[in-house]
Design a protein around this motif. Structure first.
Motif, short mmCIF file in Angstrom:
data_model
loop_
_atom_site.label_atom_id
_atom_site.label_comp_id
_atom_site.label_asym_id
_atom_site.label_seq_id
_atom_site.Cartn_x
_atom_site.Cartn_y
_atom_site.Cartn_z
N VAL A 78 0.94 4.26 -2.88
CA VAL A 78 0.82 5.70 -2.61
C VAL A 78 2.00 6.46 -3.22
O VAL A 78 1.83 7.55 -3.79
N GLU A 79 3.19 5.90 -3.10
CA GLU A 79 4.39 6.62 -3.54
C GLU A 79 4.68 6.45 -5.04
O GLU A 79 5.55 7.14 -5.56
N LEU A 80 4.00 5.52 -5.67
CA LEU A 80 4.26 5.25 -7.09
C LEU A 80 2.97 5.35 -7.90
O LEU A 80 2.42 4.34 -8.33
N PRO A 81 2.46 6.56 -8.10
CA PRO A 81 1.21 6.67 -8.85
C PRO A 81 1.35 6.09 -10.25
O PRO A 81 2.35 6.31 -10.93
N GLY A 82 0.36 5.33 -10.64
CA GLY A 82 0.40 4.70 -11.96
C GLY A 82 0.98 3.30 -11.94
O GLY A 82 1.05 2.65 -12.98
N ALA A 83 1.39 2.83 -10.77
CA ALA A 83 1.94 1.47 -10.67
C ALA A 83 0.81 0.46 -10.48
O ALA A 83 -0.22 0.78 -9.88
N THR A 84 0.99 -0.73 -11.01
CA THR A 84 -0.01 -1.78 -10.82
C THR A 84 0.36 -2.61 -9.59
O THR A 84 1.53 -2.75 -9.25
N ASP A 85 -0.66 -3.18 -8.95
CA ASP A 85 -0.41 -4.05 -7.80
C ASP A 85 0.47 -5.23 -8.21
O ASP A 85 1.39 -5.62 -7.50
N ALA A 86 0.15 -5.80 -9.38
CA ALA A 86 0.91 -6.97 -9.84
C ALA A 86 2.37 -6.59 -10.12
O ALA A 86 3.28 -7.36 -9.81
N GLY A 87 2.57 -5.41 -10.69
CA GLY A 87 3.94 -4.96 -10.95
C GLY A 87 4.72 -4.74 -9.67
O GLY A 87 5.90 -5.05 -9.59
N ILE A 88 4.04 -4.22 -8.66
CA ILE A 88 4.69 -3.99 -7.37
C ILE A 88 5.07 -5.33 -6.73
O ILE A 88 6.17 -5.50 -6.21
N ARG A 89 4.15 -6.28 -6.80
CA ARG A 89 4.44 -7.60 -6.22
C ARG A 89 5.62 -8.26 -6.94
O ARG A 89 6.46 -8.91 -6.31
N GLN A 90 5.66 -8.10 -8.25
CA GLN A 90 6.76 -8.67 -9.02
C GLN A 90 8.09 -8.06 -8.59
O GLN A 90 9.08 -8.76 -8.39
N ALA A 91 8.10 -6.73 -8.47
CA ALA A 91 9.33 -6.05 -8.05
C ALA A 91 9.71 -6.44 -6.62
O ALA A 91 10.89 -6.59 -6.30
N LEU A 92 8.69 -6.61 -5.79
CA LEU A 92 8.95 -6.96 -4.39
C LEU A 92 9.61 -8.33 -4.28
O LEU A 92 10.45 -8.55 -3.41
N PHE A 93 9.24 -9.23 -5.16
CA PHE A 93 9.87 -10.54 -5.18
C PHE A 93 11.38 -10.40 -5.40
O PHE A 93 12.19 -11.03 -4.72
N GLU A 94 11.75 -9.53 -6.36
CA GLU A 94 13.18 -9.30 -6.65
C GLU A 94 13.88 -8.68 -5.44
O GLU A 94 15.02 -9.01 -5.13
N VAL A 95 13.18 -7.78 -4.78
CA VAL A 95 13.76 -7.11 -3.60
C VAL A 95 14.01 -8.13 -2.49
O VAL A 95 15.08 -8.16 -1.88
N PHE A 96 13.01 -8.97 -2.23
CA PHE A 96 13.18 -10.00 -1.21
C PHE A 96 14.35 -10.93 -1.59
O PHE A 96 15.13 -11.35 -0.73
N HIS A 97 14.42 -11.26 -2.86
CA HIS A 97 15.47 -12.17 -3.31
C HIS A 97 16.85 -11.59 -3.03
O HIS A 97 17.73 -12.25 -2.47
N ASN B 27 0.83 -1.21 0.00
CA ASN B 27 0.00 0.00 0.00
C ASN B 27 0.86 1.26 0.00
O ASN B 27 0.55 2.24 -0.67
N GLN B 28 1.93 1.22 0.79
CA GLN B 28 2.83 2.37 0.83
C GLN B 28 3.43 2.63 -0.55
O GLN B 28 3.55 3.78 -1.00
N ALA B 29 3.79 1.56 -1.24
CA ALA B 29 4.35 1.71 -2.58
C ALA B 29 3.31 2.25 -3.56
O ALA B 29 3.63 3.08 -4.42
#
Lengths: 215, 121
Positions: free
Chosen positions: A17-36, A13-15
């Motif tokens: 708010v800070e990334l207008p125009g971002a998709t939930d799915a795109g954020i989850r995909q990026a988050l996977f890379e971050v966790f990795h 949710n924070q992302a």
């Protein structure tokens, strides 16, 4: 007390708010890379695995029971806490340097990283504590990862650089916390001296007999 | 239910913007569904992250396509549904032969792209 699902959703949710125009799915995909990256670089997600060693057998599969994917072997000790020289391949096959003479029980400590984005119930397969404990670091990594993308409403090279630095600094803090056993003012925890420094370890990746905590 | 959730929702809303609410229609249902299908293909090109699904299964290789006007869900995140609608209208108008309509079609298609790629409009 960490609540993984709520903490994870708050991070997303924070992302949003800070990334207008971002998709939930795109954020989850990026988050996977971050966790990795987070887990691979910091060794912060660990699991202890018991290895039933048989006489004459040098190869064993390290079977992960608590989720995640194998990254690297951190230590291997016998029942007397004496380090045993060994190497692992990329998927967690353990190879002992010395062929065992008798059956024994070894204990391997491994570092893990995220393997699948979400489990069957839609929850991320990550430890309960990670988002609650390191949310600012993960958030910085997520913002950097999103902002570096090309031709998106949230593309921002300067922002990506800023948050990327914050993420790298945060990874340093996490590594330090792991190395110090999450203690304030403690000496750096080290694996058995020979494990890290002996010629054996240089050749085979693990070894030595000293199990002391020292600099 | 949120707005613009189904194929019928898109066709009905497109008719409003096209001022084509009274039968017999200038734009047939199958033409508007075809416009929706190509709009989704273009959205896939511009914003593939809209088609990632939940992360466990990905639909990147197979974009939804519709041939029946019914209540089948169009799987687009809520914040991007207006962009898809504008694309549908733009594609529908683009088939008209009047010169004045070319500019109108371009305007809708530009809004479609802008809403996917920028924070403008």
């Amino acid at each position: 007390m960490p609540q993984l699902v709520q903490d994870y959703q708050r991070l997303i949710n924070q992302a949003v708010v800070e990334l207008p125009g971002a998709t939930d799915a795109g954020i989850r995909q990026a988050l996977f890379e971050v966790f990795h990256t987070f887990f691979t670089e910091t060794n912060s997600w660990q699991e202890t695995i018991t290895v039933a060693v048989l006489a004459g057998v040098t190869e064993y599969n390290l079977v992960i029971a608590e989720g995640g994917e194998f990254v690297r072997l951190l230590s291997l000790v016998d029942t007397n806490d004496i380090g045993q020289p060994a190497v692992t391949d990329m998927v967690g096959v353990l190879t002992l340097r010395d062929t065992p003479n008798t059956a024994a029980t070894f204990t391997a400590t491994i570092a893990k990283t995220i393997g699948v984005p979400v489990d069957r119930e839609g929850k991320p397969e990550i430890p309960e504590w990670v988002v609650a404990r390191w949310e600012p670091v993960l958030s910085a990594g997520l913002l950097s990862r999103m902002m570096i993308q090309n031709k998106k409403p949230y593309s921002d090279k300067i922002g990506a650089t800023f948050w990327g630095r914050r993420f790298l600094n945060g990874l340093g803090s996490v590594k330090s916390a792991v190395l110090h056993g999450n203690l304030q003012g403690a000496n750096t925890w080290s694996y058995p001296r020979g494990f890290a420094m002996s010629r054996t370890s240089q050749r085979m990746g693990s070894g030595g007999t000293d199990t002391s905590f020292g600099v | 239910m949120a707005a613009l959730a189904t194929v019928t929702d898109y066709v009905n809303e497109a008719r409003t913007l096209l001022q084509d609410k009274i039968a017999p229609y200038r734009y047939a249902d199958d033409e508007l569904m075809s416009a929706l299908n190509v709009t989704l293909l273009d959205a896939r090109r511009l914003r593939p992250d809209l088609f990632l699904g939940d992360g466990t299964t990905t639909s990147l290789s197979e974009v939804q396509s519709f041939i029946t006007l019914d209540t089948t869900a169009v799987n687009i995140e809520q914040g991007f549904r207006l962009a898809v609608l504008l694309g549908v209208v733009g594609h529908a108008i683009a088939r008209d032969q009047e010169d004045v309509q070319d500019a109108r079609a371009d305007a809708f298609l530009k809004k479609f792209r802008d809403k996917l790629l920028t924070l403008e409009t």
